[in-house]
Design an enzyme around this catalytic site. Sequence first.
Site, PDB file in Angstrom:
ATOM      1  CG  ASN A 211      -0.204  -0.081   2.501  1.00 48.36           C
ATOM      2  OD1 ASN A 211       0.527   0.822   2.865  1.00 48.36           O
ATOM      3  ND2 ASN A 211      -0.360  -1.196   3.213  1.00 48.36           N
ATOM      4  CG  ASP A 306      -5.836  -6.320  13.908  1.00 47.96           C
ATOM      5  OD1 ASP A 306      -4.998  -5.631  14.548  1.00 47.96           O
ATOM      6  OD2 ASP A 306      -6.857  -5.852  13.381  1.00 47.96           O
ATOM      7  CE  LYS A 339     -10.536   0.479  11.438  1.00 47.84           C
ATOM      8  NZ  LYS A 339     -10.012   1.304  10.396  1.00 47.84           N
TER       9      LYS A 339
HETATM   10  N1  CTP Z   1      -3.466  -3.029  12.201  1.00 48.05           N
HETATM   11  C1  CTP Z   1      -2.625  -4.028  12.606  1.00 48.05           C
HETATM   12  N2  CTP Z   1      -2.635  -5.225  11.941  1.00 48.05           N
HETATM   13  C2  CTP Z   1      -3.457  -5.428  10.912  1.00 48.05           C
HETATM   14  C3  CTP Z   1      -4.316  -4.387  10.469  1.00 48.05           C
HETATM   15  C4  CTP Z   1      -4.302  -3.195  11.134  1.00 48.05           C
HETATM   16  O1  CTP Z   1      -1.864  -3.851  13.548  1.00 48.05           O
HETATM   17  N3  CTP Z   1      -3.453  -6.599  10.279  1.00 48.05           N
HETATM   18  C5  CTP Z   1      -3.490  -1.768  12.970  1.00 48.05           C
HETATM   19  C6  CTP Z   1      -2.919  -0.558  12.230  1.00 48.05           C
HETATM   20  O2  CTP Z   1      -1.551  -0.416  12.486  1.00 48.05           O
HETATM   21  C7  CTP Z   1      -3.743   0.567  12.844  1.00 48.05           C
HETATM   22  C8  CTP Z   1      -5.075  -0.088  13.180  1.00 48.05           C
HETATM   23  O3  CTP Z   1      -4.835  -1.484  13.228  1.00 48.05           O
HETATM   24  O4  CTP Z   1      -3.176   0.993  14.064  1.00 48.05           O
HETATM   25  C9  CTP Z   1      -6.191   0.197  12.217  1.00 48.05           C
HETATM   26  O5  CTP Z   1      -5.783  -0.033  10.899  1.00 48.05           O
HETATM   27  P1  CTP Z   1      -6.795   0.250   9.698  1.00 48.05           P
HETATM   28  O6  CTP Z   1      -6.111  -0.073   8.430  1.00 48.05           O
HETATM   29  O7  CTP Z   1      -7.411   1.590   9.880  1.00 48.05           O
HETATM   30  O8  CTP Z   1      -7.967  -0.761   9.995  1.00 48.05           O
HETATM   31  P2  CTP Z   1      -8.139  -2.275   9.728  1.00 48.05           P
HETATM   32  O9  CTP Z   1      -8.057  -3.006  11.026  1.00 48.05           O
HETATM   33  O10 CTP Z   1      -7.248  -2.761   8.658  1.00 48.05           O
HETATM   34  O11 CTP Z   1      -9.667  -2.319   9.266  1.00 48.05           O
HETATM   35  P3  CTP Z   1     -10.318  -1.739   7.896  1.00 48.05           P
HETATM   36  O12 CTP Z   1      -9.265  -1.897   6.841  1.00 48.05           O
HETATM   37  O13 CTP Z   1     -11.487  -2.607   7.705  1.00 48.05           O
HETATM   38  O14 CTP Z   1     -10.685  -0.320   8.163  1.00 48.05           O
END
Ligand code: CTP
Length: 399
Positions: A211, A306, A339
Amino acid sequence: MKKVKNILLIITGGIAAYKSLELIRRLKDQGINVTCILTKSGSEFVTPLSVASLSGNHVYSDLFNLTDENKMGHIQLSREADLILVAPATTNTISKMAYGSCDDLASTVLMATNKQVFVVPAMNVRMWHNPATQRNIKILIEDGVKFIGPEKGDMACGEYGLGRMSETEEIINSIIEYDVSLLNQPLKNLTALITAGPTKEQIDPVRFISNESSGKQGYAIAQNLFDMGAKTTLITGPTNIPLPDGPSILKINTAEEMLEASEKILPVDIAVCAAAVSDYRVSDKKKSKIKKVGENISLELSENPDILKRISNRNSNRPKLVVGFAAETENLKNNAATKLLTKGCDWILANDVSSGKVFGNDENQITFISKNKTEKWDKMSKNDVAKKLSINISEYFSS
Ligand code: CTP
């Protein structure tokens, strides 16, 4: 921010010492009071008289000078300064600092100080690249010493390369940006883990899922927490920006590697998950390049761990404070508040990532969310966001 008003300038013995005279003048133009220590070798290049005339202050040289010690002992010299600047710093001075020698006034003051020390190296390119010098610099950076330069260019000895003393303007800019209130290092007994940058999930040997994350926000947080005294580890995906100065760095590619590296360094007091972790990886990573077959193909994706959620929900070694980010393109407050609950972290910094507003930019607009507070922060630089977050963290630990 509390600005620097008093500097103790240590001039050591290199040909670049003549540049310190201009440096004194320019610091004084900024309204900064400059007191100088001139080492014995420094006085081979510039005279105590010129240093005294330009600084307007007595120049200190000897450790065992009864008159000086009476008026201003070596402890007092550092106590009266907001910071110590060593410019130019020779290879020998850097080596003495790294090993804690104190055989003259300058090195004794440097050992006895509790102030921030800035070092402006100036030396021959080979001396700079010598592994011994690089080892010493690593030690000093880990000890919290800040380096300005050196620069690349022609040298007095006729060679070309890294080792030239930084220009006066660059030194002044680094000094005037320094916030004296960071001096007492409010996070000095704490440890911190920061995740930053994107992750990279290989599809086959030449293709991957990733990304747009630049890593800027996470790197700025790691730098600020380190500057406030926290023992900081940055776990970073692949980026193209300079690494922060001081924190320990662990480079990873995939989300699984990021999780493994994060869990390995627990326990920590503070975890900030700023990484843009790829939510999915390819289920069946190919060992050879996927060939074009003239029809549509599909990739099966498996969910990645996550990291924020895992760290937040640990039964043992859960950090005392876990901070996450929420990258949202719509319903920012509601999605981010959800979240906070689903991930189980303590604070969320939510940002609007619609239409490329955040990735790669130098500015960020944050909405801070905790269980009992929602606060919209002004739009500011990523470094200022990092600073504000670090101050909030230090208030959290001091309350
Ligand atoms: N994050 C993480 N591990 C993942 C996905 C996310 O540690 N596999 C953490 C990111 O570092 C951030 C938070 O979770 O602090 C939220 O990330 P975000 O991309 O906003 O959300 P997602 O959990 O990926 O959910 P979505 O993409 O559905 O919004």
